[in-house]
Design a protein around this motif. Structure first.
Motif, PDB file in Angstrom:
ATOM      1  N   GLN A 189      22.167 -71.940 -16.931  1.00 35.36           N
ATOM      2  CA  GLN A 189      21.044 -72.557 -17.614  1.00 35.36           C
ATOM      3  C   GLN A 189      20.636 -73.867 -16.946  1.00 35.36           C
ATOM      4  O   GLN A 189      21.447 -74.606 -16.396  1.00 35.36           O
ATOM      5  CB  GLN A 189      21.413 -72.804 -19.083  1.00 35.36           C
ATOM      6  CG  GLN A 189      21.649 -71.508 -19.852  1.00 35.36           C
ATOM      7  CD  GLN A 189      22.224 -71.749 -21.242  1.00 35.36           C
ATOM      8  OE1 GLN A 189      22.899 -72.729 -21.477  1.00 35.36           O
ATOM      9  NE2 GLN A 189      21.928 -70.847 -22.151  1.00 35.36           N
ATOM     10  N   LYS A 190      19.335 -74.150 -17.024  1.00 30.95           N
ATOM     11  CA  LYS A 190      18.770 -75.327 -16.372  1.00 30.95           C
ATOM     12  C   LYS A 190      19.433 -76.621 -16.838  1.00 30.95           C
ATOM     13  O   LYS A 190      19.672 -77.534 -16.047  1.00 30.95           O
ATOM     14  CB  LYS A 190      17.265 -75.371 -16.649  1.00 30.95           C
ATOM     15  CG  LYS A 190      16.561 -76.561 -16.007  1.00 30.95           C
ATOM     16  CD  LYS A 190      15.087 -76.558 -16.347  1.00 30.95           C
ATOM     17  CE  LYS A 190      14.402 -77.796 -15.764  1.00 30.95           C
ATOM     18  NZ  LYS A 190      12.962 -77.830 -16.139  1.00 30.95           N
TER      19      LYS A 190
ATOM     20  N   ASN B  43      21.164 -79.677 -14.427  1.00 29.16           N
ATOM     21  CA  ASN B  43      20.760 -81.087 -14.410  1.00 29.16           C
ATOM     22  C   ASN B  43      21.786 -82.016 -15.073  1.00 29.16           C
ATOM     23  O   ASN B  43      21.505 -83.193 -15.288  1.00 29.16           O
ATOM     24  CB  ASN B  43      19.416 -81.241 -15.127  1.00 29.16           C
ATOM     25  CG  ASN B  43      18.303 -80.504 -14.410  1.00 29.16           C
ATOM     26  OD1 ASN B  43      18.320 -80.380 -13.192  1.00 29.16           O
ATOM     27  ND2 ASN B  43      17.338 -79.986 -15.156  1.00 29.16           N
TER      28      ASN B  43
END
Length: 265
Positions: free
Chosen positions: A28-29, A33
């Protein structure tokens, strides 16, 4: 600018970077990040049909940095996390930069089970009558579920939610530099006020995935009206530990009266 990290946090950072570099295409993004955002502000783990979709949209719209799944195991599988990296590593890393929130939402078991049944099974049974749907539910789906949500995290830190504040509409524990927060599904209509009182931050609740907007809504209402329960199920339901913690004395009595009328042995 490079941050100076103690050895434990640096080890966790290295594990996260290694994981993200090797599995970047499949995770997942938010986790990709993770280092750049100094971890997560909110770890939101709450069972299906507890208002999670509404809460997620509301929190994202308020620019919170968060991760969310219905249970910790789902977070692991969604992000291809193996034994080398754990949710507790991510929490510890986040604690180095902020006071993260572990968020969960309580909903009474039977109502949540019925809502889940319609959400995840209705397409398969949409040609069935209301009576047939009730029969399928009571035979295959009606049980006092072992709730997960944030339980694995809460147990790891030995947090006990023993007393809900029925005036403030939340249960909160602050330990280990972490906020453990439990809300109730029935109070989400006033989520903006609860959140502002807690964190002095304006937030707007965006209601999503509501039964009233579903094509099964009419049958859902008839189902709620016609369903009956056994005395044994009733007794287990009203003596459930979480039910007794997260409902006031008045709510418990009203709930007992409502479902006692539906007992059919």
């Amino acid at each position: 600018m490079n941050k100076i990290l103690n050895n434990d946090i640096q080890i966790i950072k290295d594990k996260i970077i290694k994981h993200n570099n090797t599995k970047k295409e499949t995770i997942q993004k938010d986790l990709i990040n993770f280092i750049e955002t100094d971890g997560f502000e909110i770890f939101f783990f709450s069972g299906a049909k507890t208002g999670t979709r509404s809460m997620l949209k509301s929190l994202y719209n308020a620019n919170y940095i968060l991760c969310s799944q219905h249970r910790v195991s789902s977070f692991y599988s969604s992000n291809k996390i193996d034994n080398d990296l754990t949710i507790f590593d991510l929490i510890k890393y986040s604690c180095n930069f902020r006071t993260p929130i572990i968020l969960d939402i309580y909903r009474d078991n039977l109502e949540r089970s019925i809502s889940s049944f319609f959400q995840f099974n209705y397409d398969k049974y949409k040609d069935k009558s209301v009576e047939e749907l009730i029969s399928i539910f009571t035979q295959k789906h009606m049980n006092i579920e072992i709730y997960e949500g944030s339980d694995e995290i809460v147990k790891y830190y030995n947090i006990k939610f023993n007393k809900f504040d029925f005036d403030k509409k939340y249960c909160l524990e602050l330990k280990f530099g972490i906020i453990f927060l439990k809300l109730r599904f029935k109070d989400l209509y006033m989520f903006d006020k609860i959140w502002y009182n807690l964190f002095n931050k304006n937030i707007k609740i965006n209601f999503e995935n509501q039964a009233g907007k579903k094509d099964y809504y009419d049958k859902y209402i008839q189902f709620l009206d016609k369903i009956t329960i056994t005395r044994d199920y009733y007794n287990k339901m009203i003596n459930n530990e979480n039910f007794l913690i997260f409902n006031s004395d008045k709510e418990i009595e009203e709930y007992k009266k409502k479902w006692a009328e539906k007992i059919k042995d």
